[in-house]
Enzyme design. Structure first.
Site, mmCIF file in Angstrom:
data_model
loop_
_atom_site.group_PDB
_atom_site.id
_atom_site.type_symbol
_atom_site.label_atom_id
_atom_site.label_comp_id
_atom_site.label_asym_id
_atom_site.label_seq_id
_atom_site.Cartn_x
_atom_site.Cartn_y
_atom_site.Cartn_z
ATOM 1 N N ARG A 207 -8.460 -4.847 7.838
ATOM 2 C CA ARG A 207 -7.559 -3.729 8.129
ATOM 3 C C ARG A 207 -8.109 -2.507 7.395
ATOM 4 N NH1 ARG A 207 -3.089 -1.304 5.704
ATOM 5 N NH2 ARG A 207 -1.415 -0.652 7.130
ATOM 6 N N LYS B 283 -8.585 0.943 -1.530
ATOM 7 C CA LYS B 283 -7.573 0.622 -2.541
ATOM 8 C C LYS B 283 -8.033 0.959 -3.954
ATOM 9 C CE LYS B 283 -4.684 -2.429 0.133
ATOM 10 N NZ LYS B 283 -4.093 -3.756 0.338
#
Length: 276
Positions: A255, A216
């Protein structure tokens, strides 16, 4: 999937985006054969669950129609389910979740925590499958505008608690609920770091917690060089570090896009812990 929620070792959830515009791997697995092959590779590398999504939720992403989302995910779900691969459907739409479960998905991963579609709770309750409730405030086009908190940890916990209450009221069993703090969703980099550092407060809500930090932008910003943020494809070591920190804090799972490195890191962490 009761056994998936009851495992003692943290689970690794492999990301499978069958989209043209996801932030990390958009366009790489839009073909059914490509998507199935990648999912099987992640499974061999140790993914306990493959999370398949047909609509990008990156900041600023445009929405797609439900029929487009279904056309992207259903052929892949059917093939992988036939191979015995455990699958979650990454969607905010109850209609998509329902047909995905019918096609073979065994977990619903709803990044809106049930807020985007009031029918999602009924679908999850009827299916009796695990429902991952992520902290969320708005769809991708607006979420940056809502990244405003007085105390991000306290407010995320309160808002997740409200989603749990709504799920329970709709008939979802408490032992089917998983929480996700929603790193990057209506949150700045500072908010993400605070949530990661105070994961124990989210765990105190009493449910398994899934952490999705993989590649991210806040990691890219942390690792920025003279040319700007570290590119997406060069954030893997940082992702692995967040995985180890999350599982050490007590997360049920992570995840991730790159499964093997994260599985290896968890094995090292667990072996070290077991020899104390």
């Amino acid at each position: 999937m009761e056994e998936l929620l009851a495992v003692s070792r943290p689970v690794v959830v492999g990301v499978l985006n069958v989209t043209p515009d996801s932030f990390s791997d958009g366009g790489r697995y839009t073909g059914v054969d490509q998507a199935v092959a990648h999912a099987l590779e992640m499974r061999r590398d140790g993914a306990a669950l493959i999370d398949i999504g047909g609509e990008s939720t990156r900041p600023g992403a445009e929405r797609v129609d439900a029929d487009v989302e279904c056309a992207r995910v259903l052929p892949v779900i059917r093939e992988l389910a036939a191979e015995g691969v455990p699958l979650s459907i990454d969607t905010t739409r109850a209609t998509v979740a329902a047909v995905a479960v019918e096609a073979g998905a065994v977990v619903i991963n709803d990044v809106s925590g049930g807020l985007a579609d009031p029918d999602m709770a009924r679908v999850a309750a009827d299916a009796g499958c695990p429902w991952i409730l992520m902290h969320w405030r708005a769809h991708s086009k607006r979420m940056r505008d809502l990244a405003v908190y007085t105390d991000v940890v306290k407010e995320v916990c309160a808002e997740l608690g409200a989603r749990v209450d709504a799920a329970l009221a709709a008939g979802v069993s408490a032992d089917r609920i998983v929480l996700d703090p929603g790193l990057g969703f209506a949150k700045t980099a500072e908010h993400n770091w605070r949530l990661a550092a105070r994961l124990d407060q989210i765990l105190a809500l009493g449910f398994p917690v899934l952490v999705g930090s993989s590649r991210k932008s806040y990691l890219g910003a942390l690792l920025a060089g003279p040319d700007g943020p570290r590119p997406v494809e060069e954030r893997e070591a940082a992702t692995v570090a967040t995985t180890v920190l999350a599982v050490a804090a007590g997360a049920w799972g992570v995840r991730v896009h790159e499964v093997r490195a994260n599985v290896d890191a968890i094995k090292v962490w667990q072996a070290t812990r077991d020899h104390r």
